[in-house]
Scaffold this active site. Sequence first.
Site, PDB file in Angstrom:
ATOM      1  CG  LEU A  61       6.238  23.212 -33.707  1.00 26.82           C
ATOM      2  CD1 LEU A  61       7.737  23.199 -33.486  1.00 26.82           C
ATOM      3  CD2 LEU A  61       5.609  21.922 -33.224  1.00 26.82           C
ATOM      4  CG  HIS A  63       1.370  26.918 -27.083  1.00 27.64           C
ATOM      5  ND1 HIS A  63       2.631  27.478 -27.214  1.00 27.64           N
ATOM      6  CD2 HIS A  63       1.532  25.825 -26.307  1.00 27.64           C
ATOM      7  CE1 HIS A  63       3.503  26.753 -26.541  1.00 27.64           C
ATOM      8  NE2 HIS A  63       2.863  25.745 -25.977  1.00 27.64           N
ATOM      9  CG  MET A  99       3.964  33.598 -33.406  1.00 27.88           C
ATOM     10  SD  MET A  99       5.044  34.079 -34.773  1.00 27.88           S
ATOM     11  CE  MET A  99       5.770  35.574 -34.169  1.00 27.88           C
ATOM     12  CD  GLU A 100      -1.449  33.736 -31.438  1.00 33.24           C
ATOM     13  OE1 GLU A 100      -1.501  32.500 -31.349  1.00 33.24           O
ATOM     14  OE2 GLU A 100      -0.480  34.405 -31.010  1.00 33.24           O
ATOM     15  CG  ASP A 114      -7.296  39.232 -53.487  1.00 30.05           C
ATOM     16  OD1 ASP A 114      -6.812  38.879 -54.584  1.00 30.05           O
ATOM     17  OD2 ASP A 114      -8.434  38.892 -53.108  1.00 30.05           O
TER      18      ASP A 114
END
Length: 138
Positions: A61, A63, A99-100, A114
């Site tokens: 959800l 965008h 969110m980005e 890692d």
Amino acid sequence: MADVAGKPVTYRLALASGKITVGEDAFALLRDKALPKGDALALAEFAGIQAAKQTPSLIPLCHPISLNRVSIHTTLVDDEYAVEVIAVAEINAQTGVEMEALCGLNIALLTIWDLTKPVNAALEISDIRLQYKSGGKR
């Protein structure tokens, strides 16, 4: 997905930060770009940018947006044997970029994890937070 059609296009910026503690031996190799898998900081910065661009495909959800800029900055914290990571995302749009920024930050931290784990598996990611956002109503 939230309807943003009625919102005005505004300049929006988000800044997120976090830290990974790697230990003394791994820190020395990371600083000297001598880890077995290569330059962890350069790869983390690149991976974080790629991740920020892929956020809508990773988080349901979100965008799909066209980012103006994403940058990932890494800073060595000598006295803590840690790396502080800052992610910045910018856009002129009807929706924000928190969110980005957070997605880019987390993938940058995980990339360092890692690439460092072959030297020290006792790693810790901490202090992940959204430091700042502008644009929109809130």
